[in-house]
Write an enzyme that holds these catalytic residues in place. Structure first.
Site, PDB file in Angstrom:
ATOM      1  N   GLY A 264       0.814  -1.087  -0.016  1.00  0.00           N
ATOM      2  CA  GLY A 264       0.078  -0.079   0.081  1.00  0.00           C
ATOM      3  C   GLY A 264       0.915   1.162   0.147  1.00  0.00           C
ATOM      4  O   GLY A 264       1.859   1.100  -0.503  1.00  0.00           O
ATOM      5  N   CYS A 265       0.642   2.204   1.035  1.00  0.00           N
ATOM      6  CA  CYS A 265       1.292   3.434   0.818  1.00  0.00           C
ATOM      7  C   CYS A 265       2.705   3.149   1.184  1.00  0.00           C
ATOM      8  O   CYS A 265       3.020   2.614   2.179  1.00  0.00           O
ATOM      9  CB  CYS A 265       0.616   4.158   1.970  1.00  0.00           C
ATOM     10  SG  CYS A 265       1.700   5.996   2.320  1.00  0.00           S
ATOM     11  N   PHE A 266       3.464   3.681   0.437  1.00  0.00           N
ATOM     12  CA  PHE A 266       5.131   3.337   0.437  1.00  0.00           C
ATOM     13  C   PHE A 266       5.666   4.014   1.679  1.00  0.00           C
ATOM     14  O   PHE A 266       6.882   3.838   2.265  1.00  0.00           O
ATOM     15  CB  PHE A 266       5.968   3.444  -0.774  1.00  0.00           C
ATOM     16  CG  PHE A 266       5.898   4.797  -1.686  1.00  0.00           C
ATOM     17  CD1 PHE A 266       5.512   5.651  -1.197  1.00  0.00           C
ATOM     18  CD2 PHE A 266       6.380   4.393  -2.955  1.00  0.00           C
ATOM     19  CE1 PHE A 266       5.299   7.181  -2.069  1.00  0.00           C
ATOM     20  CE2 PHE A 266       6.023   5.663  -3.880  1.00  0.00           C
ATOM     21  CZ  PHE A 266       5.489   6.952  -3.340  1.00  0.00           C
TER      22      PHE A 266
ATOM     23  N   TYR B  29      -1.881  12.014   8.006  1.00  0.00           N
ATOM     24  CA  TYR B  29      -2.391  10.934   6.895  1.00  0.00           C
ATOM     25  C   TYR B  29      -2.470   9.705   7.654  1.00  0.00           C
ATOM     26  O   TYR B  29      -3.544   9.066   7.429  1.00  0.00           O
ATOM     27  CB  TYR B  29      -1.347  10.834   5.832  1.00  0.00           C
ATOM     28  CG  TYR B  29      -1.268   9.505   5.142  1.00  0.00           C
ATOM     29  CD1 TYR B  29      -2.219   9.324   4.247  1.00  0.00           C
ATOM     30  CD2 TYR B  29      -0.551   8.447   5.406  1.00  0.00           C
ATOM     31  CE1 TYR B  29      -2.430   8.164   3.362  1.00  0.00           C
ATOM     32  CE2 TYR B  29      -0.648   7.105   4.576  1.00  0.00           C
ATOM     33  CZ  TYR B  29      -1.515   7.231   3.773  1.00  0.00           C
ATOM     34  OH  TYR B  29      -1.645   5.950   3.053  1.00  0.00           O
TER      35      TYR B  29
END
Length: 215
Positions: free
Chosen positions: A45-47, A192
């Site tokens: 997912g989000c690196f 985030y």
């Protein structure tokens, strides 16, 4: 969720609730290396989050955000975000095998993602946010399959594992503003992560086995 420079700026507004600029740190110092290093590549997912995971582990020399598994040479973040290149957001980990094992990296990775989600992670969905483990030799492949089998045997997950096990493909580093993001932009990243509900979701998937990496 496309993390463009403009959107990154908006995260600062929410970040005011969870941190301040004084928390921001520079790139991770390179630790001393005792001998030959090894590499591993993970898509989770989000690196930003996967880089943060490995960045905090003793024995990891470096963790680089980038793209892997696609068909286009030297892809841009914009291209990958469109879904047209076939790449996934990934992290290339360089580690010291004398200090940390590949099995340890695998264990951390599994417990910091939702491996049952086929189409993305947490609040990030699309082909670029699918999960995968890329192996570059039979030894890595065997360890991956053993770790996957152990999780399946444990019955801790409520759904089948959807994480892909793929042969290594060319890895392309992402743009500079993505590198060391969680360290260099602490309040932005915290905003985030909290807004995405990552830790709550990990707890719902893994319970007390979730990897404990706080913002």
């Amino acid at each position: 969720m496309r993390k463009t420079p403009a959107l990154i700026g908006l995260f600062a507004l929410g970040g005011l609730l969870v941190g301040n600029k004084a928390l921001d740190r520079g790139p991770r110092p390179i630790p001393a290396i005792s001998g030959p290093v090894a590499t591993a590549v993970f898509a989770g997912g989000c690196f930003w989050s996967i880089e943060k995971l490995f960045d905090e582990m003793d024995g990891v020399v470096s963790a680089t955000s980038g793209f892997s598994g696609g068909t286009v040479k030297n892809p841009s973040y914009e291209g990958v975000s469109s879904g047209a290149t076939g790449h996934m957001e990934a992290v290339k980990v360089v580690y010291d095998p004398a200090k940390i094992t590949y099995a340890r990296l695998l264990d951390a990775f599994w417990h910091d993602i939702d491996p049952t989600s086929p189409d993305g992670q947490f609040c990030d969905f699309g082909p670029q946010y699918r999960t995968a483990i890329f192996y570059h030799d039979e030894s890595q492949h065997r360890e991956i399959m053993n770790s996957k089998q152990a999780i399946e045997n444990s019955k801790v997950l409520k759904k089948p594992i959807a994480t892909r096990i793929l042969p290594e493909s060319e890895f392309f580093p992402a743009e500079e503003y993505h590198q060391d993001f969680a360290r260099r932009n602490v309040m932005h990243y915290n905003s985030y992560r909290i807004g995405c509900g990552r830790d709550a979701k990990l707890k719902s998937v893994w319970g007390d086995l979730a990897w404990h990496s706080t913002p």
